[in-house]
Design an enzyme around this catalytic site. Structure first.
Site, PDB file in Angstrom:
ATOM      1  N   ASP A  35       0.537 -15.036   4.951  1.00 51.53           N
ATOM      2  CA  ASP A  35      -0.187 -16.680   4.739  1.00 51.53           C
ATOM      3  C   ASP A  35      -0.319 -17.450   3.745  1.00 51.53           C
ATOM      4  OD1 ASP A  35      -1.520 -15.475   2.357  1.00 51.53           O
ATOM      5  OD2 ASP A  35      -3.609 -15.543   3.343  1.00 51.53           O
ATOM      6  N   ASP A  82      -5.699 -19.508   3.839  1.00 48.09           N
ATOM      7  CA  ASP A  82      -6.810 -19.198   3.533  1.00 48.09           C
ATOM      8  C   ASP A  82      -7.382 -19.805   2.387  1.00 48.09           C
ATOM      9  OD1 ASP A  82      -7.419 -16.594   4.528  1.00 48.09           O
ATOM     10  OD2 ASP A  82      -6.429 -15.354   3.166  1.00 48.09           O
ATOM     11  N   ASP A 136      -2.704 -19.605   0.604  1.00 52.16           N
ATOM     12  CA  ASP A 136      -3.921 -19.307  -0.001  1.00 52.16           C
ATOM     13  C   ASP A 136      -3.888 -20.856  -0.327  1.00 52.16           C
ATOM     14  OD1 ASP A 136      -4.399 -16.367   0.700  1.00 52.16           O
ATOM     15  OD2 ASP A 136      -2.501 -15.970   0.225  1.00 52.16           O
TER      16      ASP A 136
HETATM   17  P1  TTP Z   1      -3.441 -11.953   0.633  1.00 53.90           P
HETATM   18  O1  TTP Z   1      -3.134 -13.286   0.745  1.00 53.90           O
HETATM   19  O2  TTP Z   1      -3.836 -11.137   0.919  1.00 53.90           O
HETATM   20  O3  TTP Z   1      -1.956 -11.634  -0.613  1.00 53.90           O
HETATM   21  P2  TTP Z   1      -0.179 -12.645  -1.357  1.00 53.90           P
HETATM   22  O4  TTP Z   1      -0.941 -13.661  -1.403  1.00 53.90           O
HETATM   23  O5  TTP Z   1      -0.190 -12.067  -2.415  1.00 53.90           O
HETATM   24  O6  TTP Z   1       0.555 -12.034  -0.596  1.00 53.90           O
HETATM   25  P3  TTP Z   1       0.759 -12.933   1.191  1.00 53.90           P
HETATM   26  O7  TTP Z   1       2.322 -13.574   0.552  1.00 53.90           O
HETATM   27  O8  TTP Z   1       1.369 -11.696   2.111  1.00 53.90           O
HETATM   28  O9  TTP Z   1      -0.190 -13.252   1.596  1.00 53.90           O
HETATM   29  O10 TTP Z   1      -4.619 -11.887  -1.219  1.00 53.90           O
HETATM   30  C1  TTP Z   1      -3.865 -13.070  -2.316  1.00 53.90           C
HETATM   31  C2  TTP Z   1      -4.947 -12.824  -3.206  1.00 53.90           C
HETATM   32  O11 TTP Z   1      -6.656 -12.534  -3.128  1.00 53.90           O
HETATM   33  C3  TTP Z   1      -5.132 -11.290  -3.875  1.00 53.90           C
HETATM   34  O12 TTP Z   1      -5.553 -11.684  -4.667  1.00 53.90           O
HETATM   35  C4  TTP Z   1      -6.567 -10.513  -3.444  1.00 53.90           C
HETATM   36  C5  TTP Z   1      -7.334 -11.260  -3.376  1.00 53.90           C
HETATM   37  N1  TTP Z   1      -8.447 -11.872  -2.508  1.00 53.90           N
HETATM   38  C6  TTP Z   1      -9.878 -11.494  -3.085  1.00 53.90           C
HETATM   39  O13 TTP Z   1      -9.868 -11.865  -3.974  1.00 53.90           O
HETATM   40  N2  TTP Z   1     -11.034 -11.368  -2.160  1.00 53.90           N
HETATM   41  C7  TTP Z   1     -10.243 -11.705  -0.668  1.00 53.90           C
HETATM   42  O14 TTP Z   1     -11.893 -10.849  -0.440  1.00 53.90           O
HETATM   43  C8  TTP Z   1      -9.459 -12.077  -0.138  1.00 53.90           C
HETATM   44  C9  TTP Z   1      -9.075 -11.706   0.948  1.00 53.90           C
HETATM   45  C10 TTP Z   1      -7.807 -12.128  -1.191  1.00 53.90           C
HETATM   46 MN    MN Z   2      -1.471 -14.388   1.001  1.00 52.62          MN
HETATM   47 MN    MN Z   3      -4.776 -14.713   2.086  1.00 52.81          MN
END
Ligand code: TTP
Ligand code: MN
Ligand code: MN
Ligand code: MN
Length: 399
Positions: free
Chosen positions: A204, A323, A206
């Site tokens: 995703d 996100d 973020d």
């Molecule tokens: P992710 O987007 O799940 O993971 P990522 O970006 O490291 O991996 P990817 O490249 O596959 O997307 O989560 C990002 C960060 O956000 C992770 O360190 C945990 C944090 N987080 C929270 O703090 N609270 C939450 O509710 C969620 C879903 C994530």
């Molecule tokens: Mn992510």
């Molecule tokens: Mn995420």
């Protein structure tokens, strides 16, 4: 001999947040095996086992050369008997029989397929598997009513299971920047998650959103979402409002890693030409002229493509998980640190804070239980300093 093990341990400290873990991994053959067992444990709700495998994998990711002999692992932290057996198996046979067995098991395959649907967690997948549902066609034929998230997840299954590239992430960033600037000038938007750590792909994209004037960010998300919806950029969204101020148990509840920020879990409709149209990505600021932000015209966005182009899989857009999180500026550093990841790095930071420093760390604040007070910080560097840790930049938090 005691001295020797001490020496090795000092090279690899036991908490992942004490180590620098880049994306350069010299031991993927082992870390892939251990990560798969971690995933399998997590999908079976055996979180303790999952973390143990994640920690073991993280130790190997931090090494600067490939492991060729079990003896090289002497004195390294976090390597339990089970993980060592897996590593030994890989060293001796080129693969771990347990990993191969897991990969081929019907249960694991079904859990992967079903949790690959956005909105479906391990508990739901488990329940469906018990009813004999192992595949998407079986799910569609079943009488189950899916919630809104799961319906969107199923509809965009292929897109959402295809990794998001950095270029796509940047294109989404331009759209989000345009949205937030339109509804509240002066807003700051920061790429977080895996892309901030330098990953080339992710599941995703973020973003963390804040405003330099405390309080101005309140109520921002619904406006951003309306803007995005009006331009046809959203296929799905669920906004959760900020519940931090109302929470009675304080900000730093160590047991919970879910935070209480205003946030939006969404699925974006990213026009294919928005990617190509991405200019040298400069951070958009309020005084960036509108025309430097090249976005696809709404008319193109609304174009669903004809039936024949859809069948030929030539639709002019693709679905991407995004996100969005909104933080007040006073909590920004904590939110930035908490949302940059990796998940294991975050977990280890909180464990370090609690076990080694008698502090409680969350994405909102840091509380010192000894002094009975909150420790302020306006940068990640300050938080690491409060925790008595050497600063680790995002690109070295890939534990
Ligand atoms: P992710 O987007 O799940 O993971 P990522 O970006 O490291 O991996 P990817 O490249 O596959 O997307 O989560 C990002 C960060 O956000 C992770 O360190 C945990 C944090 N987080 C929270 O703090 N609270 C939450 O509710 C969620 C879903 C994530
Ligand atoms: Mn992510
Ligand atoms: Mn995420
Ligand atoms: Mn190296």
């Amino acid at each position: 001999q005691v001295d020797e093990s001490k020496e090795v341990e000092s090279i690899v400290p036991s908490y992942a947040c004490q180590r620098r873990t880049t994306l350069e991994n010299h031991n993927t053959v082992f870390t892939d095996a251990l990560s798969l067992l971690a995933e399998s444990a997590e999908l079976s709700d055996e979180d303790g086992r999952g973390v143990a495998f994640r920690r073991a994998a993280a130790v190997l990711k931090a090494l600067h050369s490939p492991v060729t002999d079990l003896l090289q692992l002497r004195g390294l932290p976090c390597l339990g008997g089970h993980s060592l057996r897996v590593i030994k198996d890989v060293l001796e046979n080129g693969a771990s029989s347990e990993v191969e067995c897991t990969k081929q098991s019907e249960r694991f395959k079904a859990l992967k397929v079903l949790t690959g649907i956005f909105g479906v967690g391990s508990k739901t997948a488990e329940r469906w598997i018990r009813e004999g549902i192992h595949s998407l066609p079986q799910l569609q034929d079943s009488a189950h009513t899916l919630n809104r998230a799961q319906q969107a997840g199923l509809e965009h299954y292929d897109d959402l299971n295809q990794p998001v590239t950095k270029a796509e992430g940047d294109a989404i960033g331009e759209i989000v920047a345009k949205a937030v600037m339109s509804v509240l000038p002066g807003v700051q938007i920061t790429l977080i998650g895996g892309f901030r750590r330098g990953k080339l792909t992710g599941h995703d994209v973020d973003f963390l959103i804040t405003h330099p004037e405390e309080g101005r960010e309140v109520g921002l998300m619904p406006k951003v979402v309306s803007w995005l919806e009006s331009k046809g950029f959203l296929l799905y969204q669920k906004t959760t409002r900020n519940s931090y101020l109302e929470s009675k148990d304080g900000p730093a509840r160590p047991s919970s890693n879910m935070d209480r920020f205003e946030r939006c879990f969404s699925i974006f409709k990213l026009p294919e030409d928005a990617k190509q149209g991405t200019t040298q990505t400069e951070t958009l600021t309020e005084d960036t002229p509108e025309d430097t932000c090249r976005l696809t015209t709404p008319s193109l966005v609304k174009d669903e493509g004809s039936e024949s182009t859809k069948r030929a899989n030539l639709k002019p857009w693709r679905a991407v998980r995004v996100d969005l999180v909104v933080s007040p500026i006073s909590q920004f550093a904590f939110a930035l640190l908490g949302w940059t990841g990796s998940k294991l790095f975050e977990r280890e930071l909180r464990r370090w804070a609690g076990h080694e420093k008698a502090m409680s760390l969350s994405s909102h604040a840091l509380y010192d239980n000894t002094q009975s007070k909150y420790l302020r910080a306006s940068s990640e560097e300050e938080i690491f300093a409060h925790l008595g840790l050497e600063y680790i930049p995002p690109s070295e938090r890939n534990a």
